[in-house]
Design an enzyme around this catalytic site. Structure first.
Site: not given
Length: 1143
Positions: A502, A634, A877
């Site tokens: 990550d 984005s 996550n």
């Protein structure tokens, strides 16, 4: 002869043909043709009626449970929206196929099924084939239909009726346990006996219950196996109890329920409960935000446990519930929600009041489970999904029992040994002659006699060794606070080939700092910020005559840039304990606002309508009215705001964004592109800052057209974008460039370099944006200087997708950056081609990944390559990814302990991974490889002695060593010295980091392979033959001399093992010396008590010691000499660097 056609469209008419009246085949053909047409029409109508009837039934059943939504359990919102558009039609929504299209295709097929040119028999054959296809297709459609139940239809939630939903939806209890009281024993027994050597031990132990097969004491076979199973079960039970204890802590958290005004545990929450949450509290279940203590209805939440992003997310309470009292919230509201789904970025729902007013709900109104309330004050939320239906749970894979690669390899070798044992047993029986009527009994007895070749102590020793490795890892001062949660796979730490990491909180500290600003001709870094502070302090000083014109221009330019930075953001200031803090959806924005505060311009106050800045030097407040905000996304990659300066009475359009889009908006310049590249090389995240003054007439014209575009019902976004481009986004004044650094974890750069040099391919999987991920990759040296970076984004066409793959195959040293959308396309349509292309790349960066995508990538790499995959992360996550890996590593950090609790190994910093893999991984693998092969050698030697004895005794299956000798040989006579090999190290710790390339030998599995195993087999055969043949030569094989022969043979066997252990040790320590001496002493002391097996008088003769010395010399010296010569001629990698060891 006549027949009647079934009723078709004209069902009142009966059509009959008398075939006897038509003598010609043509007439028969024509009549049958008409009849078949009627049949086809009838079948077609029946099919249509069947489909229509089903569609109406399904639709009616759904309409009874819904209001304005038509729902289907789908993976993404696009499918849901597509279904919603067809709500006016009576098509069945819960079927995979569109039946109207299916019916049309059926009509077209049947209309052409029997061409007129075909003969009668061809038409009949065609009809039968098509009918079968129709039936098969119908059966497939029925199997694909989704069953209607509470999990895949819209749920209607009324807070005042929660008791009626108590048993309808799943419990909110969290469970990370592997077992329950019912499944513990069956699952564990399966996990143990799926390994061949454990099953082999069980069969051998059970065989001793048969008198004809009994060789020795029953306990000598049962007790070791029972001991192994007991140790394993105790370890697994302790691990699972600890997991349950952690679950109880989460399930026991208390929350206030408005309906009852009571505090209840998290596990007892149910759908429809209204819960009150305060700052810092974890959201216990998926909920809808109804009300906040702030009049604006705004609430910031932290989602780092869900998506890995540390930016705070803004959530807004619906206006319809924000103004209600607490009592009205659970008496007058009704909520509708879509079925549970995995997507954490989408939600569709509705909230209705008693008076009939309805408001749509979206992702902006949600509080997903395991997010944390960040704003001051409190909020009220309504639970809509619990337990396994929450987004967090649906994106979390169940934790499976992990098996180490070494155990799989040993299992494979054990099968070879078993085949050898069986072949050897058959050969001995064959050589015994044809007159043996009980040959099958002899084969079984031989199998039991040679069972030591696959020794039961192997499992015991390996399990105990794993515990030793776990202890050493947890007590290593170089990696404090490291916890081993899964002690069954430490050897896999030395076999890692792919590392999936990550980004946020793993490679970085989640701490952003603005490091540099650039104004074209001037640049200011952290070392020169005092100059910037001076410019700001003198901003309102009217007496600037003592400044040169150049300095006046520089001061003005700097202050213009800083004011724009202080205004163009979505940061909200708040005071906690009289201390100013900031809340925002982006850490970059907080870093910039903190920077302006440090240089003298603070964000003092903000609401929806105004921003107030405080000038530190003069205490003057600068008030700006907010006209419009154009948020960052984005797609646009920029953020803008229109403010009205009350002091200067003017409108300003302020904007910041990525250089790729801002370069086309700002005025022409010659320095922007170059400076952006320079900052990127420094690993800084860049933002281009610009502004534009808007005349009042232009502003008014913009407002008029903007308002008109914003209410358009078609192409609204396009029209709004066109208005903004027309009036605002052109000829914008370029003020400067900022460089923000996401501070890396300690020693990340050197750690990544070490791991890459060790042959480990590193992938970074993050939920963050492409630009951010690229900057961090450069900072962390994932992307080397000068390395080509290939970026794949927004790929949805086959041609583009394949072109990218071809380019990657050519540039094998490139770094790939890919977004989640493109990754999903490749994994769905071009999985094999994609993996073949990217698995050889040194670095892959995947951005905007969902938690499930991270887990899928880990599983695919494991499946496609068969290599060991390690995943490391720190947030909730990352749990799915960590659990999907061969080795999961969790970091305890700012994002909490969820990843740490779900991982196999828990560490506190990324740099500790190098110690874990290069040092402890190396030791664990090499020690277990040597230990397992040595134990097999110990079993092979005694088995070879048994073979030689059986051959010399006329091929009789008589046990050479019986009773205590067999048990003692594998335990107190050899176990301690052999087990002391778990403390051995082939090189010092410093060399593992000085020469990380040594790790590549571990990846290739050179310490335990078929080659090394064959060497040990040859060695065992040699030593077994020498020991037994010379023992028989010195004593004989007659029955009267049996105890004498056993005495020298067994003594040679024990001493041979002790000497072999000494030869295998690289680094001696006190424990090894003590185990050798104590074991030898135990054997010497026990000999007088073994008169049942030994001729004790033989031990008192000089011949015994002379013969013993000769046997040991012939058995050991050739082995030692050949090993030394081979090592001299073909030194292993670790031997080449041992000379640099620092003593």
């Amino acid at each position: 002869m006549s027949f009647t056609i079934p009723a078709g469209p004209n069902k009142n008419k009966s059509i009959r043909y008398n075939l006897g009246r038509n003598s010609s085949a043509d007439s028969f053909d024509l009549n049958l043709d008409d009849s078949l047409d009627q049949v086809l029409d009838n079948l077609q109508i029946s099919s249509e009626n069947r489909n229509t009837s089903y569609g109406q039934t399904a639709t009616n059943s759904i309409n009874n449970e819904r209001e304005n939504f038509e729902l289907k359990s789908v993976e993404d919102v696009s499918k849901f929206g597509r279904l919603g558009k067809n709500s006016s039609k009576s098509e069945p929504l819960l079927m995979e196929r569109n039946y109207s299209e299916f019916s049309t295709r059926t009509e077209e097929t049947w209309s052409n099924i029997i061409p007129k040119s075909k003969s009668m028999f061809e038409r009949i054959s065609s009809l039968l084939r098509k009918s079968m296809n129709e039936v098969t297709s119908e059966m497939q459609n029925k199997s694909n239909r989704i069953k209607i139940n509470k999990d895949n239809v819209e749920r209607i939630i009324k807070p005042d009726q929660t008791q009626s939903l108590k048993n309808v939806y799943p419990s909110n209890e969290i469970s990370n346990a592997k077992y329950n009281p019912i499944t513990f024993v069956p699952i564990l027994l399966y996990e143990q006996f799926k390994f061949f050597y454990n099953l082999y031990f069980l069969v051998v132990a059970l065989s001793q219950a048969v008198p004809a097969l009994r060789i020795g004491y029953l306990s000598s076979y049962i007790v070791p196996l029972a001991f192994v199973l007991t140790v394993t079960m105790l370890k697994e039970a302790i691990d699972d109890i600890q997991r349950r204890r952690r679950d109880r802590e989460s399930n026991g958290e208390l929350y206030e329920i408005l309906q009852s005004k009571d505090m209840i545990q998290s596990k007892d929450l149910k759908v429809g409960d209204l819960i009150k949450l305060n700052k810092g509290e974890r959201v216990p279940a998926d909920a809808i935000l109804l009300q906040t203590s702030d009049n604006s209805g705004e609430e910031f939440i932290k989602t780092d446990q869900l998506d890995g992003e540390t930016d705070w997310k803004l959530r807004i309470a619906p206006q319809i519930s924000q103004t209600m009292t607490e009592e009205e919230l659970f008496t007058k509201l009704t909520l509708s929600a879509t079925p549970p789904e995995k997507s954490i970025h989408s939600f569709l729902g509705k909230i209705s009041s008693e008076d009939g007013t309805s408001v749509a709900l979206s992702i902006d109104n949600t509080l997903w489970a395991n997010t944390v309330v960040a704003s001051n004050g409190s909020c009220i939320a309504c639970v809509i999904y619990t337990g396994k239906h929450t987004r967090q749970s649906m994106n979390t894979t169940s934790k499976s029992v992990k098996t180490g690669l070494l155990e799989i390899e040993i299992n494979s070798i054990s099968k070879l040994l078993c085949i050898s044992v069986f072949a050897l047993s058959v050969i001995l029986v064959v050589f015994a002659g044809k007159d043996n009527k009980d040959w099958y009994i002899d084969i079984l007895r031989y199998l039991i006699l040679f069972s030591t070749i696959i020794p039961v102590s192997l499992r015991v020793n390996l399990d105990l060794a794993k515990s030793v490795y776990a202890y050493q890892i947890e007590h290593d001062q170089m990696i404090p606070e490291t916890i081993v949660r899964t002690s069954t796979i430490p050897e896999d730490l030395g076999r890692i080939e792919y590392l999936l990491s990550d980004k946020t909180g793993t490679l970085t500290q989640n701490d952003m700092q603005l490091r540099k600003i650039h104004l074209g001709s001037l640049s200011y870094s952290m070392e020169s910020m005092d100059i910037v502070s001076g410019y700001v302090d003198n901003y309102f000083n009217t007496n600037t005559n003592n400044l040169s014109a150049a300095r006046k221009d520089a001061a003005t330019n700097v202050c213009d840039l800083l004011i724009t930075l202080a205004l163009c953001h979505n940061v909200t200031p708040s005071f906690v304990d009289n201390e100013l803090t900031y809340q925002a959806a982006s850490p970059d924005e907080i870093a910039i606002v903190k920077f302006t505060e440090e240089v003298g311009l603070s964000l003092f106050k903000r609401d929806r309508h105004s921003i107030t800045l405080l000038h530190r030097q003069t205490g003057e407040q600068l008030v700006y009215e907010i006209s419009h905000i154009f948020p960052f996304n984005s797609v646009s990659k920029r953020m803008g705001i229109i403010v009205f300066d009350k002091k200067q009475k003017s409108y300003w359009f302020l904007q910041k964004g990525a250089d790729t889009v801002m370069s086309k908006i700002v005025q022409k310049n010659s320095w922007l592109e170059e400076e952006v590249d320079n900052m990127a090389r420094e690993g800084l995240r860049t933002l281009v800052i610009g502004r534009k003054k808007l005349p009042t007439k232009v502003y008014e014209q913009f407002i008029a057209e903007y308002n008109e575009a914003s209410v358009a019902m078609t192409d609204r976004e396009i029209k709004v974008s066109q208005v903004i481009s027309k009036f605002l986004e052109y000829d914008v004044e370029l003020l400067g460039l900022t460089g923000v650094e996401d501070i890396l974890q300690k020693d990340v750069k050197s750690s990544i370099e070490l791991l890459r040099n060790a042959g480990i391919k590193i992938w970074m999987l993050t939920g963050d944006k492409v630009e951010t991920a690229k900057c961090v990759s450069i900072s962390a040296k994932l992307i080397s200087r000068g390395q080509y970076v290939h970026t794949i984004t927004k790929v949805n066409k086959t041609y583009d997708a394949l072109n990218h793959l071809e380019f990657i195959k050519i540039n094998k040293n490139a770094c790939l950056i890919i977004d989640g959308e493109s990754l999903a396309v490749y994994l769905k349509d071009y999985k094999k081609e994609f993996l073949e292309a990217v698995l050889q790349l040194p670095t892959v960066v995947a951005c905007r990944c969902s938690p499930q995508q991270k887990a899928d990538v880990a599983l695919l790499i494991r499946e496609f390559t068969g290599k060991r995959v390690c995943c490391i992360g720190d947030g909730g996550n990352d749990v799915s990814m960590i659990q999907s890996a061969d080795v999961g590593v969790g970091i305890v950090g700012k994002e909490g302990k969820q990843a740490s609790l779900a991982a196999d190994f828990s560490i506190t910093q990324f740099c500790h991974l190098t110690e874990l893999l290069l040092w402890h991984g190396r030791n664990s693998y090499k020690r277990s490889a040597k230990l397992s092969q040595f134990i097999m050698h110990r079993g092979l030697v005694i088995a070879i002695c048994q073979v030689v004895f059986s051959i010399c005794s006329g091929f009789e299956p008589i046990a050479l060593y019986q009773g205590w000798l067999m048990v003692g040989y594998a335990t107190c006579y050899t176990m301690a010295p052999v087990f002391s090999l778990t403390l051995d190290t082939d090189i010092p710790e410093t060399l593992t980091k000085l020469y990380p390339e040594l790790y590549q030998d571990l990846i290739e599995g050179k310490s335990l392979s078929h080659k090394t195993f064959f060497v040990w087999v040859v060695l065992s055969i040699f030593q077994g033959c020498i020991i037994q043949l010379f023992s028989q030569f010195f004593t004989g094989v007659s029955e009267s001399l049996f105890t004498k022969m056993v005495a020298i043979s067994f003594t040679s066997l024990v001493l041979n093992e002790l000497v072999m252990v000494a030869l295998e040790i690289y680094t001696w320590n006190k424990v090894m010396v003590v185990t050798e001496l104590v074991t030898l002493s135990i054997y010497v002391i026990s000999v007088p008590f073994l008169s049942e097996y030994f001729d004790l008088s033989y031990f008192k003769t000089l011949n015994f010691f002379a013969e013993l010395l000769l046997i040991l010399s012939i058995s050991v010296f050739p082995v030692w000499a050949s090993k030394a010569i081979y090592r001299k001629l073909h030194p292993p990698s670790y031997a080449k660097v041992q000379q640099y060891s620092i003593v």
